[in-house]
Write a protein that holds these residues in place. Structure first.
Motif, mmCIF file in Angstrom:
data_model
loop_
_atom_site.group_PDB
_atom_site.id
_atom_site.type_symbol
_atom_site.label_atom_id
_atom_site.label_comp_id
_atom_site.label_asym_id
_atom_site.label_seq_id
_atom_site.Cartn_x
_atom_site.Cartn_y
_atom_site.Cartn_z
ATOM 1 N N VAL A 62 9.704 -18.430 -0.800
ATOM 2 C CA VAL A 62 10.164 -17.453 0.189
ATOM 3 C C VAL A 62 10.154 -16.042 -0.412
ATOM 4 N N ALA A 63 10.640 -15.934 -1.640
ATOM 5 C CA ALA A 63 10.700 -14.623 -2.306
ATOM 6 C C ALA A 63 9.304 -14.042 -2.508
ATOM 7 N N LEU A 64 8.364 -14.877 -2.937
ATOM 8 C CA LEU A 64 7.006 -14.388 -3.179
ATOM 9 C C LEU A 64 6.330 -13.971 -1.876
ATOM 10 N N PHE A 65 6.488 -14.775 -0.812
ATOM 11 C CA PHE A 65 5.938 -14.410 0.496
ATOM 12 C C PHE A 65 6.535 -13.089 0.986
ATOM 13 N N SER A 66 7.844 -12.961 0.862
ATOM 14 C CA SER A 66 8.540 -11.767 1.359
ATOM 15 C C SER A 66 8.117 -10.529 0.574
ATOM 16 N N PHE A 67 8.046 -10.667 -0.753
ATOM 17 C CA PHE A 67 7.633 -9.535 -1.586
ATOM 18 C C PHE A 67 6.212 -9.112 -1.244
ATOM 19 N N ARG A 68 5.323 -10.083 -1.099
ATOM 20 C CA ARG A 68 3.926 -9.768 -0.775
ATOM 21 C C ARG A 68 3.817 -9.058 0.573
ATOM 22 N N ASN A 69 4.496 -9.591 1.581
ATOM 23 C CA ASN A 69 4.424 -8.985 2.910
ATOM 24 C C ASN A 69 5.001 -7.568 2.929
ATOM 25 N N ALA A 70 6.134 -7.381 2.237
ATOM 26 C CA ALA A 70 6.757 -6.057 2.211
ATOM 27 C C ALA A 70 5.894 -5.060 1.438
ATOM 28 N N TRP A 71 5.305 -5.501 0.331
ATOM 29 C CA TRP A 71 4.489 -4.602 -0.488
ATOM 30 C C TRP A 71 3.212 -4.189 0.245
ATOM 31 N N ASN A 72 2.593 -5.126 0.975
ATOM 32 C CA ASN A 72 1.312 -4.865 1.621
ATOM 33 C C ASN A 72 1.442 -4.288 3.030
ATOM 34 N N THR A 129 5.897 4.330 1.621
ATOM 35 C CA THR A 129 5.601 3.353 0.573
ATOM 36 C C THR A 129 4.194 3.608 0.029
ATOM 37 N N LEU A 130 3.853 2.876 -1.005
ATOM 38 C CA LEU A 130 2.570 3.080 -1.677
ATOM 39 C C LEU A 130 1.399 2.748 -0.757
ATOM 40 N N THR A 131 1.545 1.730 0.083
ATOM 41 C CA THR A 131 0.457 1.345 0.981
ATOM 42 C C THR A 131 0.113 2.466 1.948
ATOM 43 N N VAL A 132 1.135 3.102 2.498
ATOM 44 C CA VAL A 132 0.915 4.227 3.413
ATOM 45 C C VAL A 132 0.288 5.400 2.662
ATOM 46 N N ALA A 133 0.772 5.660 1.470
ATOM 47 C CA ALA A 133 0.244 6.773 0.676
ATOM 48 C C ALA A 133 -1.216 6.552 0.306
ATOM 49 N N ALA A 192 -13.471 15.618 4.706
ATOM 50 C CA ALA A 192 -14.359 14.468 4.589
ATOM 51 C C ALA A 192 -13.555 13.286 4.056
ATOM 52 N N ALA A 193 -13.872 12.105 4.564
ATOM 53 C CA ALA A 193 -13.150 10.901 4.130
ATOM 54 C C ALA A 193 -13.553 10.555 2.700
ATOM 55 N N GLU A 194 -12.588 10.548 1.809
ATOM 56 C CA GLU A 194 -12.860 10.249 0.400
ATOM 57 C C GLU A 194 -12.540 8.781 0.135
ATOM 58 N N TRP A 195 -13.499 7.937 0.474
ATOM 59 C CA TRP A 195 -13.286 6.494 0.359
ATOM 60 C C TRP A 195 -13.120 6.056 -1.091
ATOM 61 N N HIS A 196 -13.805 6.712 -2.003
ATOM 62 C CA HIS A 196 -13.727 6.311 -3.409
ATOM 63 C C HIS A 196 -12.322 6.545 -3.966
ATOM 64 N N ILE A 197 -11.659 7.622 -3.520
ATOM 65 C CA ILE A 197 -10.299 7.886 -3.977
ATOM 66 C C ILE A 197 -9.324 6.878 -3.360
ATOM 67 N N MET A 198 -9.550 6.565 -2.081
ATOM 68 C CA MET A 198 -8.680 5.593 -1.425
ATOM 69 C C MET A 198 -8.811 4.209 -2.072
ATOM 70 N N LEU A 199 -10.029 3.809 -2.412
ATOM 71 C CA LEU A 199 -10.233 2.512 -3.057
ATOM 72 C C LEU A 199 -9.622 2.492 -4.456
ATOM 73 N N ALA A 200 -9.652 3.632 -5.145
ATOM 74 C CA ALA A 200 -8.994 3.715 -6.454
ATOM 75 C C ALA A 200 -7.492 3.523 -6.297
ATOM 76 N N GLY A 201 -6.916 4.164 -5.282
ATOM 77 C CA GLY A 201 -5.486 3.982 -5.016
ATOM 78 C C GLY A 201 -5.166 2.554 -4.626
ATOM 79 N N ALA A 202 -6.044 1.937 -3.819
ATOM 80 C CA ALA A 202 -5.830 0.542 -3.413
ATOM 81 C C ALA A 202 -5.876 -0.386 -4.619
#
Length: 287
Positions: free
Chosen positions: A206-216, A233-237, A248-258
């Motif tokens: 339960v803890a692992l599922f909850s942590f994963r869902n909240a983080w993502n 949160t980090l996902t929004v950022a 211009a959409a900087e996909w390479h920077i977004m993928l680095a953040g991801a």
């Protein structure tokens, strides 16, 4: 005839083994490909990504990670994500363990209706439809501009976890409850001294599922922090990294953040994978 049967069985066995490995290989490819693509994409230039370059980077641009870290102020948003995910994990484990214990051990008026509602919520996803009333409720409680609003919103919707705990609890002999009651334990004593210690494997799941869902989580975190960007949160950022000052959409920077954002959840899984597998196995047998 016997020799032919043995050869036929041998061919059938080999076909079954090859079929299993092919199936597992396909599952592994579909599972790992997005992660590998994200990591490799984070090391490319934006032109390579948008113009459809090769699978591997023509040159390895590790500076993308530095730019992502600086642009997104990862330290602040990582702290927000850790606070939110940890709080949601603890609240989910506590509430699911108590709800699962009561549903497994006690009969009360309306129990069948409540369980039917829980089951319906597992198969009917209302998704973003519920976000507005949740936000309005939290706004009425003066919580919409605090991080508690996001924590409360993400803690809800734990029906599947409640049923996991309930199934596990049903596998714990009732004689233990009765012996504890004879020794003078109350209902809360049975829960805290008997059920809770024995439920550690399933609570790890339960803890692992909850942590994963909240983080993502993205959409709930975005809505709940829309008026307070500093609480994002980090996902929004990470998603915001796509929008640059150059229009211009900087996909390479977004993928680095991801790629950076993936690291904490991988670390959590590496440390908790034994408890996770043990909990799922125990729940499957006892449920």
């Amino acid at each position: 005839m016997a020799e032919m049967n043995r050869k036929h069985l041998s061919k059938t066995a080999w076909a079954s083994i090859i079929g299993k490995w092919v199936f597992l290989g396909i599952i592994i490819i579909f599972t790992l490909y997005p992660v590998v693509y994200t990591v490799l994409g984070s090391l490319k230039t934006n032109a390579e990504l948008t113009q459809g370059g090769g699978f591997f980077p023509a040159a390895w641009h590790f500076e993308n990670y530095y730019q992502a870290f600086v642009q997104a102020d990862f330290t602040k948003y990582t702290i927000n994500s850790v606070i939110v995910s940890t709080s949601v994990t603890l609240l989910a484990a506590a509430t699911c363990s108590m709800a699962g214990f009561i549903l497994a051990r006690k009969n009360f008026a309306g129990k069948k209706v409540l369980m039917a509602l829980y089951l319906s919520m597992m198969f009917v996803s209302l998704g973003s439809v519920t976000l507005y009333p949740i936000y309005e409720l939290l706004r009425a409680l003066k919580l919409n501009k605090t991080i508690f609003a996001l924590i409360i919103a993400l803690t809800g919707g734990q029906a599947a976890n409640v049923f996991l705990v309930m199934g596990f609890t049903k596998g714990i002999p009732r004689e233990l409850d009765e012996a504890a009651i004879i020794d003078g334990c109350s209902l809360y004593g049975v829960y805290s001294r008997i059920i809770l210690p024995l439920s550690k494997p399933i609570l790890a799941v339960v803890a692992l599922f909850s942590f994963r869902n909240a983080w993502n989580d993205y959409i709930t975190s975005l809505i709940m922090t829309i008026s307070m960007p500093k609480l994002q949160t980090l996902t929004v950022a990470v998603v915001q990294l796509k929008y640059s000052v150059n229009a211009a959409a900087e996909w390479h920077i977004m993928l680095a953040g991801a790629s950076i954002a993936i690291i904490p959840i991988l670390i959590v899984y590496l440390f908790a994978n034994k408890q996770f597998i043990a909990g799922l196995t125990a729940g499957a047998v006892k449920g």
